[in-house]
Write an enzyme that holds these catalytic residues in place. Structure first.
Site, PDB file in Angstrom:
ATOM      1  N   LYS A 188       1.392  -1.526   0.234  1.00  0.00           N
ATOM      2  CA  LYS A 188      -0.088   0.212  -0.179  1.00  0.00           C
ATOM      3  C   LYS A 188       0.745   1.071   0.251  1.00  0.00           C
ATOM      4  CE  LYS A 188      -3.541  -3.018   0.955  1.00  0.00           C
ATOM      5  NZ  LYS A 188      -3.382  -2.969   1.946  1.00  0.00           N
ATOM      6  N   ALA A 198      -3.199  -9.114   8.470  1.00  0.00           N
ATOM      7  CA  ALA A 198      -2.192  -9.919   7.516  1.00  0.00           C
ATOM      8  C   ALA A 198      -3.027 -11.530   8.873  1.00  0.00           C
ATOM      9  CB  ALA A 198      -1.335 -10.116   7.852  1.00  0.00           C
ATOM     10  N   LYS A 210      -7.226   4.069   1.851  1.00  0.00           N
ATOM     11  CA  LYS A 210      -8.194   3.262   3.317  1.00  0.00           C
ATOM     12  C   LYS A 210      -7.176   3.598   4.514  1.00  0.00           C
ATOM     13  CE  LYS A 210      -6.013  -0.156   4.682  1.00  0.00           C
ATOM     14  NZ  LYS A 210      -5.065  -1.024   3.155  1.00  0.00           N
ATOM     15  N   ARG A 225      -3.504  -1.633  12.635  1.00  0.00           N
ATOM     16  CA  ARG A 225      -2.382  -0.940  13.031  1.00  0.00           C
ATOM     17  C   ARG A 225      -2.498   0.477  12.766  1.00  0.00           C
ATOM     18  NH1 ARG A 225       2.519  -3.983   9.389  1.00  0.00           N
ATOM     19  NH2 ARG A 225       0.121  -3.853   8.125  1.00  0.00           N
ATOM     20  N   ASN A 226      -2.668   0.812  11.997  1.00  0.00           N
ATOM     21  CA  ASN A 226      -2.972   2.500  11.922  1.00  0.00           C
ATOM     22  C   ASN A 226      -3.633   3.064  12.762  1.00  0.00           C
ATOM     23  OD1 ASN A 226      -1.404   3.427   8.942  1.00  0.00           O
ATOM     24  ND2 ASN A 226      -2.089   1.676   8.303  1.00  0.00           N
ATOM     25  N   LYS A 270       5.978  -1.526  10.165  1.00  0.00           N
ATOM     26  CA  LYS A 270       5.432   0.367   9.702  1.00  0.00           C
ATOM     27  C   LYS A 270       4.607   0.982   9.240  1.00  0.00           C
ATOM     28  CE  LYS A 270      10.875   0.739  10.141  1.00  0.00           C
ATOM     29  NZ  LYS A 270      10.882   1.666  11.310  1.00  0.00           N
ATOM     30  N   GLN A 295       1.766   2.271   7.571  1.00  0.00           N
ATOM     31  CA  GLN A 295       1.743   3.202   6.317  1.00  0.00           C
ATOM     32  C   GLN A 295       0.288   4.249   6.313  1.00  0.00           C
ATOM     33  OE1 GLN A 295       2.830   0.014   4.379  1.00  0.00           O
ATOM     34  NE2 GLN A 295       4.017   1.526   3.820  1.00  0.00           N
TER      35      GLN A 295
HETATM   36  N1  LIG Z   1      -0.217  -6.364   8.023  1.00  0.00           N
HETATM   37  C1  LIG Z   1      -1.662  -6.810   7.135  1.00  0.00           C
HETATM   38  O1  LIG Z   1      -2.255  -7.355   7.718  1.00  0.00           O
HETATM   39  C2  LIG Z   1      -1.912  -6.212   5.663  1.00  0.00           C
HETATM   40  C3  LIG Z   1      -0.237  -5.041   5.350  1.00  0.00           C
HETATM   41  N2  LIG Z   1      -0.210  -5.131   4.140  1.00  0.00           N
HETATM   42  C4  LIG Z   1       0.719  -4.145   2.859  1.00  0.00           C
HETATM   43  O2  LIG Z   1       1.920  -5.330   2.825  1.00  0.00           O
HETATM   44  C5  LIG Z   1       3.030  -4.622   3.329  1.00  0.00           C
HETATM   45  C6  LIG Z   1       4.170  -4.303   3.830  1.00  0.00           C
HETATM   46  O3  LIG Z   1       3.245  -4.787   5.948  1.00  0.00           O
HETATM   47  P1  LIG Z   1       3.706  -6.203   6.658  1.00  0.00           P
HETATM   48  O4  LIG Z   1       4.054  -7.339   5.338  1.00  0.00           O
HETATM   49  O5  LIG Z   1       3.003  -6.127   7.170  1.00  0.00           O
HETATM   50  O6  LIG Z   1       4.901  -5.596   6.695  1.00  0.00           O
HETATM   51  P2  LIG Z   1       6.042  -6.791   7.961  1.00  0.00           P
HETATM   52  O7  LIG Z   1       6.703  -4.775   8.735  1.00  0.00           O
HETATM   53  O8  LIG Z   1       5.704  -7.421   8.375  1.00  0.00           O
HETATM   54  O9  LIG Z   1       7.146  -6.624   6.475  1.00  0.00           O
HETATM   55  C7  LIG Z   1       7.201  -5.533   5.827  1.00  0.00           C
HETATM   56  C8  LIG Z   1       9.043  -6.588   5.741  1.00  0.00           C
HETATM   57  O10 LIG Z   1       9.674  -5.588   4.438  1.00  0.00           O
HETATM   58  C9  LIG Z   1      10.539  -5.645   5.058  1.00  0.00           C
HETATM   59  N3  LIG Z   1      11.574  -4.685   4.542  1.00  0.00           N
HETATM   60  C10 LIG Z   1      11.493  -3.477   4.329  1.00  0.00           C
HETATM   61  N4  LIG Z   1      12.511  -1.848   4.199  1.00  0.00           N
HETATM   62  C11 LIG Z   1      12.641  -3.146   2.590  1.00  0.00           C
HETATM   63  C12 LIG Z   1      13.655  -2.778   2.118  1.00  0.00           C
HETATM   64  N5  LIG Z   1      14.166  -1.627   1.969  1.00  0.00           N
HETATM   65  N6  LIG Z   1      14.527  -3.723   1.673  1.00  0.00           N
HETATM   66  C13 LIG Z   1      13.488  -4.887   1.166  1.00  0.00           C
HETATM   67  N7  LIG Z   1      12.848  -5.288   2.161  1.00  0.00           N
HETATM   68  C14 LIG Z   1      12.406  -4.214   2.768  1.00  0.00           C
HETATM   69  C15 LIG Z   1      11.188  -5.768   6.470  1.00  0.00           C
HETATM   70  O11 LIG Z   1      12.545  -5.790   6.429  1.00  0.00           O
HETATM   71  C16 LIG Z   1      10.133  -6.708   6.406  1.00  0.00           C
HETATM   72  O12 LIG Z   1      10.577  -8.323   6.460  1.00  0.00           O
HETATM   73  C17 LIG Z   1       2.056  -2.484   3.310  1.00  0.00           C
HETATM   74  O13 LIG Z   1       2.305  -2.181   3.275  1.00  0.00           O
HETATM   75  C18 LIG Z   1       1.254  -3.118   3.713  1.00  0.00           C
HETATM   76  O14 LIG Z   1       0.472  -2.109   4.431  1.00  0.00           O
HETATM   77  C19 LIG Z   1      -1.457  -5.630   3.281  1.00  0.00           C
HETATM   78  C20 LIG Z   1      -2.333  -5.774   3.759  1.00  0.00           C
HETATM   79  C21 LIG Z   1      -2.422  -6.797   4.690  1.00  0.00           C
HETATM   80  O1  LIG Z   2      -3.589  -3.078   4.541  1.00  0.00           O
HETATM   81  C1  LIG Z   2      -4.002  -3.797   5.722  1.00  0.00           C
HETATM   82  C2  LIG Z   2      -5.222  -4.607   5.227  1.00  0.00           C
HETATM   83  O2  LIG Z   2      -6.533  -4.868   4.191  1.00  0.00           O
HETATM   84  C3  LIG Z   2      -3.340  -3.348   6.978  1.00  0.00           C
HETATM   85  O3  LIG Z   2      -3.982  -2.279   7.852  1.00  0.00           O
HETATM   86  P1  LIG Z   2      -2.796  -1.874   8.676  1.00  0.00           P
HETATM   87  O4  LIG Z   2      -1.383  -1.349   8.327  1.00  0.00           O
HETATM   88  O5  LIG Z   2      -3.215  -0.482   9.590  1.00  0.00           O
HETATM   89  O6  LIG Z   2      -2.495  -2.893   9.983  1.00  0.00           O
END
Ligand SMILES: NC(=O)C1=CN([C@@H]2O[C@H](COP(=O)(O)OP(=O)(O)OC[C@H]3O[C@@H](n4cnc5c(N)ncnc54)[C@H](O)[C@@H]3O)[C@@H](O)[C@H]2O)C=CC1
Ligand SMILES: O=C(CO)COP(=O)(O)O
Length: 288
Positions: A23, A56, A113, A177-178, A209, A211
């Site tokens: 995102k 997630a 969102k 998380r936001n 982190k 977003q």
């Molecule tokens: N966690 C959730 O519920 C959801 C997350 N997302 C989206 O997924 C994306 C990632 O979120 P999460 O997986 O939750 O985060 P997270 O923090 O669990 O994972 C992010 C990963 O990216 C790695 N990373 C960060 N900067 C980097 C770089 N410069 N080069 C290589 N790797 C790097 C980190 O080390 C970490 O392993 C975000 O855009 C988030 O909005 C989408 C839907 C749901």
């Molecule tokens: O993108 C997400 C759900 O689709 C996760 O939202 P948060 O980053 O606020 O946890």
């Protein structure tokens, strides 16, 4: 993301296909760039997106699955052939995938969102209850749609009713998380012991982190550059709160009686506003 794409140039097979779950957007002087556009541009491959009401931990946790937790997402695609491959990869009994021929729409929903989820967190932190939260979420959806269509006129209205639209908005405004960090930000400010978003992120997210704050700043750059701020009172208020210009209690100020929900600027087929934003009555924003 741009850095990662650049590192991958020349190392990807010509017939590779990509899908982005990330995102956010990049703001450049000549306009915004979505992650999918960045991937396609640097790597010269098709890039779909996967977006949905997907917290997630509810998808990954074995226990949640056993309890019957169901998640749904869309694959926003330009190439149906590639989308069908991706659907096979992602779909499981507990993770239902539908296909949507609107990459930009799905991606804009997933990105924007997160700003609304910050507003939901402010409302929760203030203890304003379900009516206020629903009002903020509805205004958020209106601004998400108006902003998305102003930038990308081909985005479809129906997209906002898909899993990536209203459903993801609801899931994130209740379980993301936001929301969590914005609630903590508000409670700390109200207790007279303010904490920064960076400090709360470190305290509450175990290395993950946020977003929403980044996205709010990116979107606000665009609103300022195009003189659209008055048309997006919720986005603008959230940005003023995260930048410290106004307190979290300002989150509902602009929705006082007499200020109707804003519909965003009217745009022509190229996404150019047809009426100057300044003609609208600016919503009231508290500066105290
Ligand atoms: N966690 C959730 O519920 C959801 C997350 N997302 C989206 O997924 C994306 C990632 O979120 P999460 O997986 O939750 O985060 P997270 O923090 O669990 O994972 C992010 C990963 O990216 C790695 N990373 C960060 N900067 C980097 C770089 N410069 N080069 C290589 N790797 C790097 C980190 O080390 C970490 O392993 C975000 O855009 C988030 O909005 C989408 C839907 C749901
Ligand atoms: O993108 C997400 C759900 O689709 C996760 O939202 P948060 O980053 O606020 O946890």
């Amino acid at each position: 993301m741009r850095g990662i794409c650049k590192q991958l140039i020349g190392k990807i097979k010509r017939d590779a296909i990509a899908v982005s779950l990330t995102k956010g957007m990049r703001v450049r002087t000549d306009g915004p760039q979505l992650i999918s556009q960045m991937v396609s541009k640097y790597l010269n491959i098709d890039c779909s997106v996967l977006m949905g009401a997907n917290i997630a931990k509810d998808i990954g946790a074995e226990q949640a699955r056993r309890r019957g937790v169901l998640s749904e997402a869309v694959i926003g695609f330009a190439s149906l052939e590639n989308a069908l491959v991706l659907k096979k990869l992602f779909q499981t009994k507990y993770f239902r995938i539908s296909l949507l021929p609107d990459v930009a729409g799905a991606e804009m929903c997933g990105t924007l969102k997160n700003i609304v989820a910050l507003a939901a967190g402010f409302v929760d932190g203030l203890g304003l209850g379900p009516n206020s939260k629903a009002t903020i979420m509805r205004q958020g959806l209106i601004e998400m749609r108006a902003f998305s269509k102003a930038l990308y006129p081909t985005i479809r209205d129906e997209t906002f009713f898909e899993p990536c639209g209203m459903a993801d908005l609801i899931a994130t405004c209740y379980g993301g998380r936001n929301r969590l960090v914005a609630e903590a930000f508000t409670k700390a400010a109200m207790a007279g012991a303010p904490k920064s978003f960076d400090a709360l992120e470190a305290e509450l997210l175990n290395g993950q982190k946020l977003q929403g704050v980044l996205t709010s700043n990116e979107v606000q750059e665009i609103l300022k550059a195009r003189d659209w701020e008055a048309d997006y009172p919720l986005f603008t208020t959230v940005n003023r709160i995260v930048s410290g210009a106004v307190p979290p209690s300002a989150v509902t100020d602009f929705m006082t009686v007499g200020s109707e929900p804003q519909e965003g600027p009217a745009v022509d087929a190229n996404g150019i506003p047809v009426a100057p934003a300044k003609k609208r009555t600016p919503p009231l924003l508290s500066s105290t």
